[in-house]
Structure formats: structure tokens, C-alpha cells
Design a protein around this motif. Structure first.
Motif, PDB file in Angstrom:
ATOM      1  N   VAL A 196      -6.703   0.299   2.977  1.00  0.00           N
ATOM      2  CA  VAL A 196      -6.533  -0.002   4.397  1.00  0.00           C
ATOM      3  C   VAL A 196      -6.062   1.247   5.126  1.00  0.00           C
ATOM      4  CG1 VAL A 196      -6.014  -2.440   3.977  1.00  0.00           C
ATOM      5  CG2 VAL A 196      -4.145  -0.774   4.046  1.00  0.00           C
ATOM      6  N   MET A 197      -6.232   1.268   6.457  1.00  0.00           N
ATOM      7  CA  MET A 197      -5.786   2.379   7.284  1.00  0.00           C
ATOM      8  C   MET A 197      -4.469   1.988   7.960  1.00  0.00           C
ATOM      9  SD  MET A 197      -8.042   4.704   6.832  1.00  0.00           S
ATOM     10  CE  MET A 197      -7.635   5.848   8.160  1.00  0.00           C
ATOM     11  N   VAL A 198      -3.440   2.809   7.785  1.00  0.00           N
ATOM     12  CA  VAL A 198      -2.139   2.597   8.398  1.00  0.00           C
ATOM     13  C   VAL A 198      -1.743   3.866   9.142  1.00  0.00           C
ATOM     14  CG1 VAL A 198       0.285   2.026   8.007  1.00  0.00           C
ATOM     15  CG2 VAL A 198      -1.479   0.982   6.569  1.00  0.00           C
ATOM     16  N   ASN A 199      -1.612   3.769  10.480  1.00  0.00           N
ATOM     17  CA  ASN A 199      -1.273   4.927  11.303  1.00  0.00           C
ATOM     18  C   ASN A 199      -2.224   6.094  11.082  1.00  0.00           C
ATOM     19  OD1 ASN A 199       0.978   3.555  12.377  1.00  0.00           O
ATOM     20  ND2 ASN A 199       2.298   4.253  10.693  1.00  0.00           N
ATOM     21  N   GLY A 200      -3.520   5.733  10.938  1.00  0.00           N
ATOM     22  CA  GLY A 200      -4.535   6.764  10.767  1.00  0.00           C
ATOM     23  C   GLY A 200      -4.646   7.297   9.358  1.00  0.00           C
ATOM     24  N   LYS A 201      -3.836   6.764   8.436  1.00  0.00           N
ATOM     25  CA  LYS A 201      -3.873   7.226   7.059  1.00  0.00           C
ATOM     26  C   LYS A 201      -4.408   6.128   6.140  1.00  0.00           C
ATOM     27  CE  LYS A 201       0.034  10.383   7.607  1.00  0.00           C
ATOM     28  NZ  LYS A 201       1.392  10.764   7.103  1.00  0.00           N
ATOM     29  N   SER A 202      -5.171   6.548   5.147  1.00  0.00           N
ATOM     30  CA  SER A 202      -5.728   5.595   4.184  1.00  0.00           C
ATOM     31  C   SER A 202      -4.698   5.297   3.097  1.00  0.00           C
ATOM     32  CB  SER A 202      -7.005   6.174   3.554  1.00  0.00           C
ATOM     33  OG  SER A 202      -7.508   5.271   2.581  1.00  0.00           O
ATOM     34  N   GLN A 203      -4.430   3.984   2.907  1.00  0.00           N
ATOM     35  CA  GLN A 203      -3.486   3.571   1.881  1.00  0.00           C
ATOM     36  C   GLN A 203      -4.080   2.420   1.074  1.00  0.00           C
ATOM     37  OE1 GLN A 203       0.272   2.509   3.600  1.00  0.00           O
ATOM     38  NE2 GLN A 203       0.671   4.561   4.450  1.00  0.00           N
ATOM     39  N   THR A 204      -3.524   2.193  -0.118  1.00  0.00           N
ATOM     40  CA  THR A 204      -3.959   1.059  -0.937  1.00  0.00           C
ATOM     41  C   THR A 204      -2.845   0.015  -0.995  1.00  0.00           C
ATOM     42  OG1 THR A 204      -3.149   2.060  -2.978  1.00  0.00           O
ATOM     43  CG2 THR A 204      -5.461   2.490  -2.374  1.00  0.00           C
ATOM     44  N   ARG A 205      -3.239  -1.238  -1.094  1.00  0.00           N
ATOM     45  CA  ARG A 205      -2.268  -2.308  -1.271  1.00  0.00           C
ATOM     46  C   ARG A 205      -2.907  -3.449  -2.055  1.00  0.00           C
ATOM     47  NH1 ARG A 205      -2.067  -4.636   4.929  1.00  0.00           N
ATOM     48  NH2 ARG A 205      -3.975  -5.931   4.815  1.00  0.00           N
ATOM     49  N   ARG A 206      -2.041  -4.270  -2.656  1.00  0.00           N
ATOM     50  CA  ARG A 206      -2.513  -5.418  -3.435  1.00  0.00           C
ATOM     51  C   ARG A 206      -2.584  -6.641  -2.526  1.00  0.00           C
ATOM     52  NH1 ARG A 206       0.711  -7.150  -8.002  1.00  0.00           N
ATOM     53  NH2 ARG A 206      -1.201  -7.863  -9.007  1.00  0.00           N
ATOM     54  N   GLU A 207      -3.666  -7.386  -2.656  1.00  0.00           N
ATOM     55  CA  GLU A 207      -3.821  -8.625  -1.914  1.00  0.00           C
ATOM     56  C   GLU A 207      -4.098  -9.775  -2.869  1.00  0.00           C
ATOM     57  OE1 GLU A 207      -6.823  -8.268   1.043  1.00  0.00           O
ATOM     58  OE2 GLU A 207      -5.591  -7.003   2.368  1.00  0.00           O
ATOM     59  N   ARG A 208      -3.546 -10.921  -2.514  1.00  0.00           N
ATOM     60  CA  ARG A 208      -3.709 -12.097  -3.378  1.00  0.00           C
ATOM     61  C   ARG A 208      -4.974 -12.858  -3.006  1.00  0.00           C
ATOM     62  NH1 ARG A 208       0.870 -16.608  -3.250  1.00  0.00           N
ATOM     63  NH2 ARG A 208      -0.393 -17.359  -1.474  1.00  0.00           N
ATOM     64  N   ARG A 209      -5.661 -13.289  -4.029  1.00  0.00           N
ATOM     65  CA  ARG A 209      -6.835 -14.126  -3.865  1.00  0.00           C
ATOM     66  C   ARG A 209      -6.630 -15.405  -4.689  1.00  0.00           C
ATOM     67  NH1 ARG A 209      -7.612 -10.505  -0.706  1.00  0.00           N
ATOM     68  NH2 ARG A 209      -9.475  -9.186  -0.496  1.00  0.00           N
ATOM     69  N   ILE A 210      -7.445 -16.425  -4.401  1.00  0.00           N
ATOM     70  CA  ILE A 210      -7.366 -17.681  -5.155  1.00  0.00           C
ATOM     71  C   ILE A 210      -8.730 -17.975  -5.768  1.00  0.00           C
ATOM     72  CG2 ILE A 210      -6.862 -20.153  -5.052  1.00  0.00           C
ATOM     73  CD1 ILE A 210      -5.167 -19.635  -2.583  1.00  0.00           C
ATOM     74  N   ARG A 211      -8.731 -18.209  -7.054  1.00  0.00           N
ATOM     75  CA  ARG A 211      -9.954 -18.605  -7.763  1.00  0.00           C
ATOM     76  C   ARG A 211      -9.929 -20.133  -7.902  1.00  0.00           C
ATOM     77  NH1 ARG A 211      -9.286 -15.714 -11.685  1.00  0.00           N
ATOM     78  NH2 ARG A 211     -10.630 -13.955 -11.084  1.00  0.00           N
ATOM     79  N   TRP A 212     -10.876 -20.828  -7.249  1.00  0.00           N
ATOM     80  CA  TRP A 212     -10.903 -22.289  -7.233  1.00  0.00           C
ATOM     81  C   TRP A 212     -11.815 -22.830  -8.327  1.00  0.00           C
ATOM     82  CZ3 TRP A 212      -7.311 -24.676  -4.591  1.00  0.00           C
ATOM     83  CH2 TRP A 212      -6.756 -24.068  -3.454  1.00  0.00           C
TER      84      TRP A 212
END
Length: 375
Positions: A196-212
Motif C-alpha cells: 500500500v502507499m502511505v504518505n507517498g511511500k510504498s509499504q507492506t502490511r498484513r490483511e486478514r481474509r476469510i476462507r468460507w
């Protein structure tokens, strides 16, 4: 417990004459009443004592469908009132047909109706005797109040003078063998790394997903003695909070247990009582189904339940109903007459509530500042 079918007797609606049990003391002629300490009858005048035969083995249960079908055809033929002859003062008393034990308004003596004389379509089957004495109520109440964190300090320290009455209230118990099938979507969490872009900078983060995943299954539960209040005349929310009666100590009904106490038959009928029991059963079934499904979250859970072999009984349980005043406001409380469990309304300290909210807000602000500056 034995499952017994009920015999019904048709009768016209009328004021029915009924008999009362003899409560006179054989020693002095005064009145006997049930004593929680001795679990027998005691004369308050001369201290004469009389034992009550305990019988916990022969409490019977009845077929629900048989009762429901036949009783519905007799509802219009049941008496509206009972006529009682007071053996102490000779007065004739007219009481509501729901009354089991009452007080003579002329001489104040307790009159308990003989169940065998009422020809009721269903008899009271069991009774949980009083175990808590009236002398214990004030201490129990004071100790309970001391443990209420939100109660004002001056209220906790102040003198308590609650007023209360002791009586038996009716309950229904229900048994059923339930068979349930269910379908649902089971959700399992998993995590992905996204850029994702934060303040013009590219960063990585973990996001939760759900497997149904679609799931289905079944759960069978045999319910025994699901306890449902049979009255709407007492504080409903408090009754449900203290109905932790030990039914292993349930005695076969004997009118002598009621001597000295007011008691009445259910105002909640059997059919509505079972509707309440089904809600209790449904919660248990749902919890078991959720445990079987597992996963991190569950969606679209649908349960279909069949209730088999439904039986019931009517019982009487002891309760103290009381009230007290604080700053000209009345608060109510109930005490379980067997286990001493308490449920009550009580005043809340506004100062304590504001203090706790302020502390929580300060902690939240502190955490935000720490993250902002040292992030």
C-alpha cells in the motif's frame, strides 16, 4: 422418573368448596408452620416439633401432548374460585382458584388447600423446601451489597432495613429428546501481505481474509428438567437470575411444606412454558452446533430441531421477595430460598462511573500518543 398419564375430570365452572389441611398444634392448639432449620413443622408458641416425611424417589413426570390436548378441551369448565372454611375462626373465605396457600383475612391464620380436594387437571408434583431462614436475609443482603463495585460508598456503609415476604412460586420442568440438523458457512482466517502507499511511500502490511466452507451436521441432546418459571407476578429478570435450584433435593409434593407461606398455581400455562423451555434448549443446541462446526467465524447457521418424548411436571420453589429504600427511591430484590442466590436492583455511583470512564479515556489517549511519537 416415572412417566405417568393424567386423568381428567370434567366439571362445570363454579365456586368450588375445597378442604384445607389441619395446621393446629396438637400440644397447645396454636398454629404449626414449616421451619427451614429443622425441615419440619414447628409451633411458634410452644416449640412443638413434627417431622415431615421426605420422599425424593416418587416424583412423576407427565406426557406433554396428552395433557395439552385434553386440558385445552376443559379450560372453560374449571372453577374460578375456591371456597374455604377456616377451622380457627369459622369464617368462609373465597379465594382465586390459582391459590394454594393463603391467609385468613379474619384471624390471620394460614390455610393450605388439600390438593386432593381440588380435582385439578394437573397436580403439583414436587416441592423444593425452604432452606434459608428469614433471620439470614439481612446478612445475606448486606454481604451482597458490599460486593457491588458500582454501589455508592455511603450506601454500602449505611444501615440496611429491607422488607420482604417469603412464598413459594410455581415452576414447570420439561424433558425432551431433541434431534437437530444444521447447515452453515464455516469461516477460517488467513492472512496475506499486500503493498500500500502511505504518505507517498510504498509499504507492506498484513490483511486478514476469510476462507468460507459450506458445512452440515447433526447434534442430538437429551434435555432433563429444563426449569421455566410458571408465574409472571414476580420480577421476571430477577427470577431468571436466581433459579439455580438443586432439583436433586426435590420432594414429592406435600402441603405441609407450604404451611406458613403463601403459594399459588402457575399463571404461565403449560404451552407457553414449553415455548420458553424451547428457547433455552435452542441456545444449548446452537452452542453445541457452533462447537462442532469450529472455525474462526460462522455465517448463515440454520438449525432444524425435532422435539421427541416431551414430558413435564409442575413444582413449587421457595423465594424471598423484598425491597428497600435509598434516597427516597425503592429498589427490589429476590433471594432464592434454597441456595441463597440473590438478584437485586441497586443504586449506582455516578462519581465512580465518571472516574472509571476518565481513566479509560486517559489510557486510550496515552496509547495514541505513544504510538504517534514512538510509532
Amino acid at each position: 422418573m416415572e412417566n405417568k398419564e393424567i386423568e381428567f375430570v370434567n366439571k362445570e365452572t363454579e365456586t368450588k368448596k375445597v378442604d384445607v389441611i389441619d395446621s393446629k398444634c396438637p400440644s397447645c392448639g396454636s398454629e404449626l408452620s414449616f421451619d427451614p432449620k429443622t425441615q419440619g413443622l414447628v409451633c411458634r408458641n410452644c416449640n412443638y416439633k413434627q417431622e415431615i416425611n421426605k420422599n425424593v424417589e416418587n416424583v412423576e413426570e407427565y406426557d406433554y401432548q396428552t395433557y395439552l390436548e385434553r386440558y385445552n378441551s376443559l379450560k372453560g369448565n374449571l372453577p374460578d374460585e375456591y371456597e374455604i372454611k377456616c377451622s380457627d375462626c369459622g369464617a368462609t373465605i373465597i379465594v382465586n382458584a390459582n391459590a394454594i396457600s393463603t391467609t385468613c383475612p379474619f384471624c390471620n391464620s394460614n390455610r393450605t388447600i388439600k390438593q386432593s380436594s381440588t380435582n385439578a387437571p394437573i397436580n403439583i408434583e414436587g416441592v423444593v423446601p425452604f432452606n434459608v431462614t428469614s433471620d439470614q436475609i439481612n446478612d445475606l443482603f448486606v454481604n451482597w451489597i458490599k460486593k457491588r463495585f458500582w454501589a455508592p460508598s455511603n450506601f454500602k456503609r449505611g444501615k440496611k432495613s429491607p422488607t420482604y415476604n417469603a412464598f413459594y412460586i410455581p415452576f414447570w420442568t420439561y424433558d425432551s429428546n431433541t434431534k437437530s440438523t444444521y447447515t452453515a458457512m464455516r469461516g477460517d482466517y488467513y492472512y496475506v501481505t499486500v503493498r500500500v502507499m502511505v504518505n507517498g511511500k510504498s509499504q507492506t502490511r498484513r490483511e486478514r481474509r476469510i476462507r468460507w466452507t459450506p458445512v452440515s451436521g447433526r447434534c442430538d441432546i437429551n434435555f432433563d428438567d429444563v426449569l421455566v418459571r410458571g408465574t409472571s407476578n414476580v420480577l421476571n429478570k430477577h427470577v431468571d437470575n436466581i433459579k439455580n435450584y438443586d432439583l436433586k433435593k426435590l420432594n414429592k409434593f406435600d402441603e405441609k411444606f407450604l404451611l406458613g407461606y403463601y403459594a399459588e398455581k402457575p399463571s404461565v400455562d403449560l404451552e407457553h412454558g414449553f415455548a420458553d423451555a424451547r428457547k433455552i434448549m435452542a441456545n444449548v443446541i446452537q452452542n453445541k452446533a457452533r462447537n462442532q462446526i469450529g472455525g474462526d467465524t460462522i455465517s448463515n447457521l440454520k438449525i432444524n430441531t425435532v422435539y421427541n418424548n416431551i414430558t413435564f411436571k409442575q413444582i413449587m420453589c421457595p423465594i424471598y421477595n423484598g425491597s428497600y429504600k435509598f434516597k427516597n427511591k425503592t429498589y427490589n430484590f429476590l433471594v432464592n430460598g434454597q441456595t441463597a442466590a440473590i438478584s437485586a436492583d441497586y443504586p449506582k455511583s455516578i462519581a465512580k462511573i465518571i472516574s472509571v470512564i476518565s481513566i479509560i479515556l486517559l489510557l486510550i489517549i496515552g496509547i495514541i500518543l505513544i504510538v504517534y511519537f514512538f510509532g
